[in-house]
Scaffold this motif. Structure first.
Motif, PDB file in Angstrom:
ATOM      1  N   TYR A 121      -4.116   3.745   1.372  1.00 21.46           N
ATOM      2  CA  TYR A 121      -5.243   2.840   0.528  1.00 21.46           C
ATOM      3  C   TYR A 121      -6.506   3.920  -0.022  1.00 21.46           C
ATOM      4  O   TYR A 121      -6.627   3.462  -0.693  1.00 21.46           O
ATOM      5  CB  TYR A 121      -5.879   1.713   2.024  1.00 21.46           C
ATOM      6  N   LEU A 164       0.811  -1.245   0.236  1.00 24.29           N
ATOM      7  CA  LEU A 164       0.165  -0.085   0.177  1.00 24.29           C
ATOM      8  C   LEU A 164       1.001   1.188   0.026  1.00 24.29           C
ATOM      9  O   LEU A 164       0.767   2.426  -0.757  1.00 24.29           O
ATOM     10  CB  LEU A 164      -0.608   0.647   1.114  1.00 24.29           C
ATOM     11  N   ASN A 169      -1.502   2.737   6.754  1.00 20.99           N
ATOM     12  CA  ASN A 169      -1.938   1.828   5.706  1.00 20.99           C
ATOM     13  C   ASN A 169      -3.316   2.040   5.165  1.00 20.99           C
ATOM     14  O   ASN A 169      -3.473   2.375   4.048  1.00 20.99           O
ATOM     15  CB  ASN A 169      -2.224   0.600   6.965  1.00 20.99           C
ATOM     16  N   GLU A 170      -4.734   3.169   5.884  1.00 24.94           N
ATOM     17  CA  GLU A 170      -5.275   3.384   5.925  1.00 24.94           C
ATOM     18  C   GLU A 170      -5.421   4.707   4.907  1.00 24.94           C
ATOM     19  O   GLU A 170      -6.188   4.329   4.003  1.00 24.94           O
ATOM     20  CB  GLU A 170      -6.214   3.510   7.319  1.00 24.94           C
TER      21      GLU A 170
END
Length: 329
Positions: free
Chosen positions: A258, A78, A254-255
């Motif tokens: 993403y 990601l 990560n989010e």
């Protein structure tokens, strides 16, 4: 990378299994004495390491910040392939440090996390309460996207949604958003986000963007200054965090990436509005020397708040010029 950090990488990669001192020494082509010294240094820094005569060493996840601890929880596909991670014990401001690096020509995507900050601030230079070591999360990341100036609000919104999702996933706490950059839990502020940009005057674009995130992780409620105890809280107000700082920093990262990678189809703006506790509420603010009251109607794609004034006129508020003085009156 120092011997100590090389040893830490091996410990974290092996966790929760044990790894022998001999195996670490062979991997690093070092003596057992050097490994023993590195273990003692890591323990002094606060890392929790079990050791037994027959099994070797075992790393126990804890709140001590480390590059390896953050990387262990990252989803590599990601992220930018050249993302650099630094952790420091103390800095005046993680945002300020990354801005300095960008100005000096370092255009590598970077994540910088600190155990403590001495000059925390929010929008308009307002001070932000910084907790004692281990009780708060303070980190920033820098990117160099060459985007239009008005898109900076988009990054703030993405950061708010990413942080909300990550907190809920790891803690099961319900998070709401106060336009534009504050996260709330149980009606009290738990996180602040500050997005800053370096601009290219010739092209009128953002050359670098720095996003700083400060989270009250495990500050006991009684430890907040008296004037903040009714306004702020932490994710674990009993002082006992059930998630580590490394884990939460990594999950937010990560989010965030993403959402950036799926920005055309990701419903982050819809989610931002659903999480807002401002929309539909009466608000008051001052623009110039005039005080206004109205009802918050919507948030547009630029991250601006649309307010229906008592006069019946609509006014669009930019996060860079206005701060809401009161919600509900």
């Amino acid at each position: 990378m120092s011997t100590k950090n090389k040893v830490l990488d091996i410990l974290i990669q092996s966790s929760p299994s044990f790894v022998s001192g001999e195996e670490i020494a062979q991997q690093l082509s070092l003596s057992r004495t050097a490994i023993w010294k590195a273990m003692n240094e890591l323990k002094k820094e606060g890392h929790q390491i079990n050791s037994t005569t027959h099994k070797g060493y075992q790393y126990i996840p804890n709140h001590t910040l480390s590059q390896a601890g953050i990387r262990r929880c990252l989803v590599q596909n990601l992220l930018p392939s050249d993302l650099t991670i630094y952790t420091v014990e103390t800095t005046d401001s993680t945002n300020k440090e990354l801005k300095k690096r960008a100005i000096d020509g370092d255009l590598t995507p970077t994540l910088l996390a600190a155990s403590t900050q001495t000059e925390t601030k929010g929008r308009f230079g307002r001070p932000y309460f910084s907790a004692a070591d281990g009780q708060g999360i303070y980190f920033s990341f820098s990117m160099h996207p060459r985007r239009e100036l008005e898109e900076i609000a988009q990054y703030t919104i993405i950061s708010a949604v990413a942080t909300s999702r990550a907190i809920e996933r790891l803690t099961n706490k319900k998070i709401q958003i106060k336009w534009v950059n504050d996260l709330y839990m149980d009606g009290k502020k738990v996180c602040g986000i500050l997005s800053e940009a370096l601009t290219d005057i010739e092209t009128h674009t953002i050359s670098s963007i720095i996003i700083g995130i400060g989270i009250n992780l495990s500050i006991p409620q009684e430890s907040f200054p008296l004037e903040l105890q009714e306004k702020a809280t932490s994710l674990f107000p009993n002082g006992k965090a059930l998630v580590t700082r490394n884990e939460l920093i990594a999950e937010i990262t990560n989010e965030f990436f993403y959402i950036l990678n799926t920005i055309e189809t990701n419903p982050y703006m819809e989610e931002y509005q659903k999480r807002s506790f401002v929309l539909g509420k009466a608000v008051s603010f001052t623009r110039g020397n005039t005080h206004y009251q109205g009802v918050a109607q919507s948030i547009n794609e630029k991250g601006e708040l649309v307010v229906l004034l008592l006069s019946g006129e609509e006014m669009t508020l930019s996060s860079g010029e206005i701060s809401l003085e009161k919600i509900g009156y």
